[in-house]
Design a protein around this motif. Sequence first.
Motif, PDB file in Angstrom:
ATOM      1  N   THR A   5       0.954  -1.035   0.014  1.00  0.00           N
ATOM      2  CA  THR A   5       0.086   0.060   0.090  1.00  0.00           C
ATOM      3  C   THR A   5       0.890   1.303  -0.117  1.00  0.00           C
ATOM      4  N   ILE A   6       0.334   2.493  -0.486  1.00  0.00           N
ATOM      5  CA  ILE A   6       1.083   3.720  -0.386  1.00  0.00           C
ATOM      6  C   ILE A   6       1.402   3.996   1.142  1.00  0.00           C
ATOM      7  N   ASP A   7       0.589   3.657   2.080  1.00  0.00           N
ATOM      8  CA  ASP A   7       1.093   3.942   3.448  1.00  0.00           C
ATOM      9  C   ASP A   7       2.198   2.894   3.675  1.00  0.00           C
ATOM     10  N   LEU A  10       5.356   4.381   2.085  1.00  0.00           N
ATOM     11  CA  LEU A  10       5.657   5.904   3.058  1.00  0.00           C
ATOM     12  C   LEU A  10       6.284   5.510   4.330  1.00  0.00           C
ATOM     13  N   VAL A 129       3.738  14.228  -5.983  1.00  0.00           N
ATOM     14  CA  VAL A 129       2.702  13.061  -5.453  1.00  0.00           C
ATOM     15  C   VAL A 129       2.749  13.243  -3.945  1.00  0.00           C
ATOM     16  N   ILE A 133      -0.517  14.242  -1.834  1.00  0.00           N
ATOM     17  CA  ILE A 133      -1.110  13.277  -0.558  1.00  0.00           C
ATOM     18  C   ILE A 133      -1.178  14.235   0.646  1.00  0.00           C
TER      19      ILE A 133
END
Length: 152
Positions: A5-7, A10, A129, A133
Amino acid sequence: MKEKTIDYVLRATWMAVSKMYNEEAGKAGSTMATGFALLSIDPEKGTPSTSLGPKMGMEATSLSRILKSMEEKGLITRRKNPKDGRSVLICLTDFGREMRDYSRRVVLRFDEAVKEAVSEKEMETFIKVANSIMSLINEKKIYTEEIQIKEK
């Protein structure tokens, strides 16, 4: 998870960066949090303690522990704010300025290394990006409806 996931990306990236900064700061007997605080303090005029927390995105209790430690290490002094007698200025000592310069060099070296490995176009996309966010979060556009918890 088959797809990250993006989470996850990051968080994992920030954890790696944080660990790297703490290892580098440790070589000088410091921490990433202290380095970040040093970089957030105006080296000439000092910075009002009340604006330091928001500038760093930290809660008062966490910041107060860091400032206490920095004061004990001789990195900062607290002075009355001549423009506002109720306020305190956080000022760097000579040692604090040296450590601030060290922290600055550490951050700039990281930037250089990333820029050597990543094209300018990729970097522009990454920043775009990341800004998108942050906008989604700041403008509270993600959780516009309650997410229901399913009972078992």
